[in-house]
Design a protein around this motif. Structure first.
Motif, PDB file in Angstrom:
ATOM      1  N   PRO A   1     -11.447   4.794   8.256  1.00  0.00           N
ATOM      2  CA  PRO A   1     -10.479   5.480   7.388  1.00  0.00           C
ATOM      3  C   PRO A   1     -10.561   7.003   7.477  1.00  0.00           C
ATOM      4  CG  PRO A   1     -12.147   4.326   6.086  1.00  0.00           C
ATOM      5  CD  PRO A   1     -12.412   3.981   7.508  1.00  0.00           C
ATOM      6  N   VAL A   2      -9.399   7.624   7.338  1.00  0.00           N
ATOM      7  CA  VAL A   2      -9.281   9.072   7.482  1.00  0.00           C
ATOM      8  C   VAL A   2      -8.580   9.657   6.248  1.00  0.00           C
ATOM      9  CG1 VAL A   2      -8.318  10.921   8.912  1.00  0.00           C
ATOM     10  CG2 VAL A   2      -9.071   8.797   9.993  1.00  0.00           C
ATOM     11  N   TRP A   3      -9.155  10.717   5.693  1.00  0.00           N
ATOM     12  CA  TRP A   3      -8.629  11.374   4.495  1.00  0.00           C
ATOM     13  C   TRP A   3      -7.217  11.901   4.694  1.00  0.00           C
ATOM     14  CZ3 TRP A   3      -9.517  11.886  -0.481  1.00  0.00           C
ATOM     15  CH2 TRP A   3      -9.123  13.035  -1.173  1.00  0.00           C
ATOM     16  N   ASP A   4      -6.940  12.414   5.875  1.00  0.00           N
ATOM     17  CA  ASP A   4      -5.643  13.051   6.112  1.00  0.00           C
ATOM     18  C   ASP A   4      -4.539  12.076   6.510  1.00  0.00           C
ATOM     19  OD1 ASP A   4      -6.295  15.602   5.397  1.00  0.00           O
ATOM     20  OD2 ASP A   4      -7.054  16.107   7.400  1.00  0.00           O
ATOM     21  N   ALA A   5      -4.865  10.807   6.690  1.00  0.00           N
ATOM     22  CA  ALA A   5      -3.811   9.817   6.937  1.00  0.00           C
ATOM     23  C   ALA A   5      -3.257   9.448   5.565  1.00  0.00           C
ATOM     24  CB  ALA A   5      -4.376   8.598   7.633  1.00  0.00           C
ATOM     25  N   ARG A   6      -2.061   9.921   5.253  1.00  0.00           N
ATOM     26  CA  ARG A   6      -1.685   9.841   3.845  1.00  0.00           C
ATOM     27  C   ARG A   6      -0.187   9.680   3.609  1.00  0.00           C
ATOM     28  NH1 ARG A   6      -1.938  15.833   1.181  1.00  0.00           N
ATOM     29  NH2 ARG A   6      -1.673  14.525  -0.656  1.00  0.00           N
ATOM     30  N   CYS A   7       0.135   9.237   2.384  1.00  0.00           N
ATOM     31  CA  CYS A   7       1.508   9.316   1.894  1.00  0.00           C
ATOM     32  C   CYS A   7       1.496  10.170   0.644  1.00  0.00           C
ATOM     33  CB  CYS A   7       2.113   7.980   1.523  1.00  0.00           C
ATOM     34  SG  CYS A   7       1.224   6.506   1.796  1.00  0.00           S
ATOM     35  N   GLU A   8       2.458  11.047   0.558  1.00  0.00           N
ATOM     36  CA  GLU A   8       2.670  11.837  -0.660  1.00  0.00           C
ATOM     37  C   GLU A   8       4.163  11.814  -0.952  1.00  0.00           C
ATOM     38  OE1 GLU A   8       1.509  15.949   0.234  1.00  0.00           O
ATOM     39  OE2 GLU A   8       1.636  15.381   2.336  1.00  0.00           O
TER      40      GLU A   8
ATOM     41  N   ALA B   1       0.800  -1.233   0.000  1.00  0.00           N
ATOM     42  CA  ALA B   1       0.000   0.000   0.000  1.00  0.00           C
ATOM     43  C   ALA B   1       0.827   1.276   0.000  1.00  0.00           C
ATOM     44  CB  ALA B   1      -0.961   0.002   1.182  1.00  0.00           C
ATOM     45  N   THR B   2       1.980   1.285   0.663  1.00  0.00           N
ATOM     46  CA  THR B   2       2.749   2.536   0.666  1.00  0.00           C
ATOM     47  C   THR B   2       3.549   2.688  -0.625  1.00  0.00           C
ATOM     48  OG1 THR B   2       4.377   1.361   2.026  1.00  0.00           O
ATOM     49  CG2 THR B   2       2.907   2.885   3.154  1.00  0.00           C
ATOM     50  N   GLU B   3       4.269   1.653  -1.021  1.00  0.00           N
ATOM     51  CA  GLU B   3       5.111   1.770  -2.221  1.00  0.00           C
ATOM     52  C   GLU B   3       4.289   1.818  -3.507  1.00  0.00           C
ATOM     53  OE1 GLU B   3       8.622   2.235  -2.583  1.00  0.00           O
ATOM     54  OE2 GLU B   3       8.390   2.759  -0.476  1.00  0.00           O
ATOM     55  N   SER B   4       3.138   1.199  -3.545  1.00  0.00           N
ATOM     56  CA  SER B   4       2.290   1.304  -4.742  1.00  0.00           C
ATOM     57  C   SER B   4       1.840   2.742  -4.937  1.00  0.00           C
ATOM     58  CB  SER B   4       1.071   0.381  -4.642  1.00  0.00           C
ATOM     59  OG  SER B   4       1.456  -0.957  -4.839  1.00  0.00           O
ATOM     60  N   ALA B   5       1.457   3.393  -3.833  1.00  0.00           N
ATOM     61  CA  ALA B   5       1.042   4.795  -3.923  1.00  0.00           C
ATOM     62  C   ALA B   5       2.221   5.631  -4.420  1.00  0.00           C
ATOM     63  CB  ALA B   5       0.589   5.296  -2.553  1.00  0.00           C
ATOM     64  N   ARG B   6       3.411   5.332  -3.910  1.00  0.00           N
ATOM     65  CA  ARG B   6       4.592   6.089  -4.341  1.00  0.00           C
ATOM     66  C   ARG B   6       4.833   5.937  -5.843  1.00  0.00           C
ATOM     67  NH1 ARG B   6      10.643   4.233  -2.848  1.00  0.00           N
ATOM     68  NH2 ARG B   6      11.808   5.880  -3.894  1.00  0.00           N
ATOM     69  N   LEU B   7       4.719   4.707  -6.328  1.00  0.00           N
ATOM     70  CA  LEU B   7       4.960   4.467  -7.755  1.00  0.00           C
ATOM     71  C   LEU B   7       3.942   5.225  -8.616  1.00  0.00           C
ATOM     72  CD1 LEU B   7       6.542   2.984  -9.951  1.00  0.00           C
ATOM     73  CD2 LEU B   7       5.045   1.011  -9.615  1.00  0.00           C
ATOM     74  N   LEU B   8       2.677   5.191  -8.214  1.00  0.00           N
ATOM     75  CA  LEU B   8       1.648   5.914  -8.977  1.00  0.00           C
ATOM     76  C   LEU B   8       1.942   7.412  -8.971  1.00  0.00           C
ATOM     77  CD1 LEU B   8      -1.569   4.022  -7.747  1.00  0.00           C
ATOM     78  CD2 LEU B   8      -0.546   3.886 -10.027  1.00  0.00           C
ATOM     79  N   LEU B   9       2.307   7.932  -7.802  1.00  0.00           N
ATOM     80  CA  LEU B   9       2.555   9.374  -7.694  1.00  0.00           C
ATOM     81  C   LEU B   9       3.801   9.783  -8.480  1.00  0.00           C
ATOM     82  CD1 LEU B   9       1.715   9.861  -3.896  1.00  0.00           C
ATOM     83  CD2 LEU B   9       0.327  10.575  -5.852  1.00  0.00           C
ATOM     84  N   ASN B  10       4.741   8.843  -8.619  1.00  0.00           N
ATOM     85  CA  ASN B  10       5.961   9.132  -9.392  1.00  0.00           C
ATOM     86  C   ASN B  10       5.752   8.942 -10.897  1.00  0.00           C
ATOM     87  OD1 ASN B  10       8.156  10.080  -7.796  1.00  0.00           O
ATOM     88  ND2 ASN B  10       8.260   8.078  -6.784  1.00  0.00           N
TER      89      ASN B  10
ATOM     90  N   ARG C   1      18.301   5.884  -3.035  1.00  0.00           N
ATOM     91  CA  ARG C   1      19.631   5.755  -3.629  1.00  0.00           C
ATOM     92  C   ARG C   1      19.637   5.786  -5.148  1.00  0.00           C
ATOM     93  NH1 ARG C   1      20.437  -0.419  -4.286  1.00  0.00           N
ATOM     94  NH2 ARG C   1      22.278   0.231  -5.421  1.00  0.00           N
ATOM     95  N   TRP C   2      18.448   5.595  -5.770  1.00  0.00           N
ATOM     96  CA  TRP C   2      18.369   5.701  -7.223  1.00  0.00           C
ATOM     97  C   TRP C   2      17.948   7.111  -7.671  1.00  0.00           C
ATOM     98  CZ3 TRP C   2      16.197   1.576  -4.482  1.00  0.00           C
ATOM     99  CH2 TRP C   2      16.819   0.342  -4.667  1.00  0.00           C
ATOM    100  N   GLY C   3      17.712   7.994  -6.703  1.00  0.00           N
ATOM    101  CA  GLY C   3      17.274   9.346  -7.045  1.00  0.00           C
ATOM    102  C   GLY C   3      15.769   9.469  -7.205  1.00  0.00           C
ATOM    103  N   ILE C   4      15.021   8.452  -6.760  1.00  0.00           N
ATOM    104  CA  ILE C   4      13.559   8.492  -6.879  1.00  0.00           C
ATOM    105  C   ILE C   4      12.980   9.166  -5.627  1.00  0.00           C
ATOM    106  CG2 ILE C   4      11.478   7.111  -7.287  1.00  0.00           C
ATOM    107  CD1 ILE C   4      13.373   4.788  -8.135  1.00  0.00           C
ATOM    108  N   PRO C   5      12.060  10.126  -5.806  1.00  0.00           N
ATOM    109  CA  PRO C   5      11.455  10.771  -4.635  1.00  0.00           C
ATOM    110  C   PRO C   5      10.817   9.745  -3.688  1.00  0.00           C
ATOM    111  CG  PRO C   5      10.885  11.970  -6.625  1.00  0.00           C
ATOM    112  CD  PRO C   5      11.595  10.713  -7.067  1.00  0.00           C
ATOM    113  N   VAL C   6      10.983   9.968  -2.382  1.00  0.00           N
ATOM    114  CA  VAL C   6      10.461   9.009  -1.400  1.00  0.00           C
ATOM    115  C   VAL C   6       9.156   9.523  -0.788  1.00  0.00           C
ATOM    116  CG1 VAL C   6      12.809   8.265  -0.870  1.00  0.00           C
ATOM    117  CG2 VAL C   6      11.675   9.949   0.611  1.00  0.00           C
ATOM    118  N   LEU C   7       8.554   8.670   0.049  1.00  0.00           N
ATOM    119  CA  LEU C   7       7.270   9.016   0.657  1.00  0.00           C
ATOM    120  C   LEU C   7       7.439   9.935   1.856  1.00  0.00           C
ATOM    121  CD1 LEU C   7       5.382   5.614   0.616  1.00  0.00           C
ATOM    122  CD2 LEU C   7       4.949   7.631  -0.815  1.00  0.00           C
TER     123      LEU C   7
END
Ligand SMILES: Cc1cc2nc3c(=O)[nH]c(=O)nc-3n(C[C@H](O)[C@H](O)[C@H](O)COP(=O)(O)OP(=O)(O)OC[C@H]3O[C@@H](n4cnc5c(N)ncnc54)[C@H](O)[C@@H]3O)c2cc1C
Ligand code: SF4
Lengths: 550, 173
Positions: free
Chosen positions: A414-421, A292-301, A429-435
């Motif tokens: 569930p809460v709207w403000d509980a989030r990863c961006e 759930a956390t890394e999938s959101a990161r990949l979509l956002l990236n 280490r690859w230069g990819i933005p993190v959560l």
């Protein structure tokens, strides 16, 4: 230069990814599965109580490594801090072939039918994003069954009246319920008029799937199984999929982004291979299963003209509603010794408090715990016992072998403000933005968790505990190893990120098929539901590809 | 940073302290005197008694010393400051005073009541918790990391040191 095109590229070899890959490979499609971690074999897994996926003071045994994988956590006071994967608050699960399923406790719960319709059952809870799922228990039932039989579940829930219909019993009997703890708790539950039964577990109680039975060791949750009796995706579906010849698994492959056409169609993905070289893997469909956390990161990236805020995120639903479980319960000290060194430990559960708790919009399954190693118990004590000094040691000495814990996963509101961006500055280490993670739990979640502690305590008292104490929870950000909810499924693109089959609303050929799609996370550990959804998504994608004549 | 200036004060204080403890293997990161101070600190956290082992028998300071070369490398400055600070508080006699006296001192640090000039703005609270957790790990954790020597804590708890294998018997099978 781009690699040869395949039918599907699946990102993440955790609970969900290998299932989707297997469904597609068996249907005849060519699949590439990208996993950022390594493949650990059973014989190299050492039982290290300070370095595993539960107690990681000396690091995570099964990834990610501390080096080069930071995240940012914003606490309740609004202060941001960079965290390593082995630090609390990182919300790590695992990064290896099998993902969480290599080292999990392996409880194999079907959600309760009402877990899919919490909004209908309880009404809207203020300041929450509580909603019904677009699918029902009945829609998932055949896929639960498939997961139970293909991956392997032992147990017996026939004594549990609080559950959905099942068409087929579990394929394996429970591990022998001979522990002292099990017997005390079973008698006590019956005395209280409750309905105890044998926890379903993704663990061989008898030889199954070509692998041996559990030998009941002390080190289960957080560790890989050295005799391969624990059933994960890495020793089941992944083998089946590889045997077809249609699947290629690439390990140490860190996916950077989904490559999008201006219209939103995916061409494939870009990833860093084991030598940190950037590769392009073209595919007809892309399936995101990074947890759930890394999938959101990949979509956002993954951005394009049509998706300036990340794929699937035009309505701002990606990364929102991060949830897990509030684990609460109670401890009890017995007059007699209860430690008998019979792993895995957890064996008995009740579902009497999953729903229907007066005045509360939810509840939890309650079960006894896995064997607590000394390092896991050393900070456990009733109020009044000091943390150190002679009295602390004497407490451990007297009580380590006489304690029982009963706990359960409260279904979170569930809460709207509980989030990863994405963090604007910090990169891996690859230069990819993190959560960057922020927010916290709903106040009512804490109230439900508190109620559950009293039920756990009453059960322990009925079992003869001479002293008990309760352990509730707080409002800090949830997620953790039960992380879910960051790319919610729904019919309406304005209030969800993916449709009922997991397809991203904004793209015709990108799917999310892991815990991210959960609308709510059940009053149970989530993995069997994740597996069922992956089977359902895999079947659907295979049908779509066939329909398109691919 | 504040921390660095501490460190200078701290290392000055250390040079005076000396001690002739004999150990099975030399320490890797800690000096002889630092190791002795740490041992005295751990001993107050988990005291030995006639009947049961404590931090000393488990060699928790060795566990910490080894980890300070690896995972705990980033905690080195905190350890050096804290060990120097506690010696400073006792005029270099921390290893010589009784376990009761050490306990009284450490209770102050636990509550964050250490002299801020010596212990930093939190009065030592954070470093106390750090050393407590590491000591507990070295006492109750697996011997492979250098602590829990000869499984002393597991024996004390009464759990089998060598776990029994191979009793997987299914129910109803
Ligand atoms: C110690 C422990 C005990 C647990 N016990 C239980 C239990 O008893 N019952 C239960 O139901 N659940 C349990 N869980 C939780 C369960 O394991 C998770 O819910 C489940 O694994 C989540 O599945 P997933 O597919 O969403 O993600 P994961 O299993 O986390 O898999 C995601 C995979 O994707 C990979 N990945 C992520 N991003 C990328 C990228 N960009 N490129 C390439 N690869 C990527 C990751 O490395 C990882 O391997 C436990 C977990 C742990 C760690
Ligand atoms: S308890 Fe059983 S399944 Fe778990 S690690 Fe030990 S042998 Fe494997």
């Amino acid at each position: 230069m781009a690699l040869e095109k395949v039918n599907a590229v699946v990102i993440g070899a955790g609970a969900a990814g290998p299932i989707v890959a297997k469904e597609l490979a068996v249907a005849g499609f060519r699949v590439v599965l990208l996993e950022r971690g390594r493949w650990h074999s059973p014989w190299e897994c050492r039982k290290d109580d300070l370095r595993n996926q539960r107690t990681n003071v000396l690091g995570n045994a099964f990834g990610p490594e501390d080096e080069g994988n930071p995240r940012v956590l914003v606490n309740q006071q609004g202060e941001a801090r960079v965290l390593l994967p082995s630090e609390g608050g990182y919300n790590n699960n695992a990064a290896c072939v099998g993902g969480g399923t290599l080292s999990y406790g392996a409880m194999a719960w079907r959600f309760h039918p009402d877990d899919f319709r919490t909004r209908s059952r309880y009404g809207m809870v203020a300041d929450s994003t509580l909603d019904d799922w677009p699918i029902t228990y009945d829609d998932l039932e055949p896929y639960y069954e498939k997961a139970e039989w293909e991956i392997g579940v032992s147990g017996d829930d026939s004594g549990n009246p609080f559950k959905g219909e099942r068409r087929k019993p579990l394929p394996m009997p429970p591990v022998k319920p001979d522990s002292i703890e099990h017997q005390l708790l079973e008698k006590a539950a019956r005395k209280l008029g409750l309905h105890p039964f044998h926890i379903p577990m993704l663990r061989n109680s008898v030889p199954y799937g070509g692998r041996p039975a559990c030998m009941r060791c002390r080190w289960c949750v957080g560790f890989a199984c050295e005799v391969d009796a624990k059933c994960g995706t890495q020793n089941t579906v992944l083998r089946t999929a590889l045997a077809t010849g249609n699947l290629e698994l690439r390990t140490r492959a860190m996916t950077k982004e989904i490559l999008l056409d201006p219209g939103g169609r995916a061409r494939g993905v870009a990833y860093f291979d084991e030598n940190d070289r950037l590769q392009e893997q073209p595919a007809d469909v892309v399936v995101v299963c990074g947890g759930a956390t890394e999938s959101a990161r990949l979509l956002l990236n993954s951005r394009s003209k049509a998706h300036p805020r990340g794929l699937g995120n035009n309505s701002d639903w990606v990364g929102r509603n991060l949830q897990g479980h509030l684990y609460t319960g109670a401890f009890g000290l017995m007059e007699q010794r209860t430690y008998d060194d019979l792993g895995p430990g957890a064996s008995i559960a009740i579902c009497d408090y999953v729903h229907g708790n007066p005045g509360l919009a939810g509840g939890a399954m309650l079960a006894n715990e896995f064997i607590r190693l000394p390092v896991q118990f050393m900070n456990t004590r009733p109020p009044g016992v000091p943390r150190w000094g002679l009295a602390a040691k004497e407490f451990m000495k007297r009580n380590y072998t006489r304690a029982i814990a009963v706990q359960g996963p409260t279904q979170e509101i569930p809460v709207w403000d509980a989030r990863c961006e994405l963090d604007p500055e910090v990169k891996d280490r690859w230069g990819i933005p993190v959560l960057r993670m922020s927010g916290g739990r709903h106040a009512h979640t804490v109230e439900i968790g508190e109620y559950i502690t009293y039920k756990a305590e009453a059960w322990l008292q009925a079992a003869g505990a001479i002293q008990t104490w309760r352990r509730g929870g707080g409002r800090g950000l949830s997620g953790g190893q039960h992380q879910a909810g960051t790319a919610r499924m729904g019919h309406d693109p304005k209030t969800s990120a993916v449709d009922a089959n997991g397809r991203v609303h904004e793209s015709e050929n990108v799917y999310v098929a892991d815990a991210s799609v959960h609308v709510t996370n059940g009053a149970f550990n989530p993995v069997l539901t994740i597996m069922a959804i992956a089977y359902r998504a895999g079947e659907h994608i295979a049908r779509e590809l066939k329909g398109k004549g691919i | 940073m504040k921390r660095r200036s501490f460190f200078l004060v701290a290392s000055g204080a250390l040079t005076g302290a000396g001690c002739g403890h004999r150990r099975s293997a030399p320490f890797r990161t800690l000096s002889e005197s630092e190791a002795a101070t740490l041992e005295a600190w751990c001993d107050a956290l988990i005291p030995s008694t006639d009947g049961t082992p404590g931090a000393k028998e488990a060699r928790t300071s060795r566990y910490i010393d080894i980890q300070l070369t690896r995972r705990f490398r980033k905690f080195r400055p905190q350890y050096q400051q804290a060990l120097a600070a506690i010696e400073k508080m006792t005029g270099g006699r921390f290893t010589e005073i009784s376990v009761e006296e050490r306990t009284v001192l450490l209770e102050k640090i636990e509550k964050g009541e250490g002299d801020k000039a010596l212990w930093g703005p939190d009065g030592g609270r954070e470093v106390f918790n750090l050393i407590l957790q590491h000591t507990l790990q070295g006492f109750y954790g697996n011997p492979r990391h250098g602590g829990n020597h000869d499984y002393v804590s597991w024996r004390m708890l009464g759990i089998p040191v060598v776990p029994v294998r191979g009793r997987g018997v299914a129910y109803g099978a």
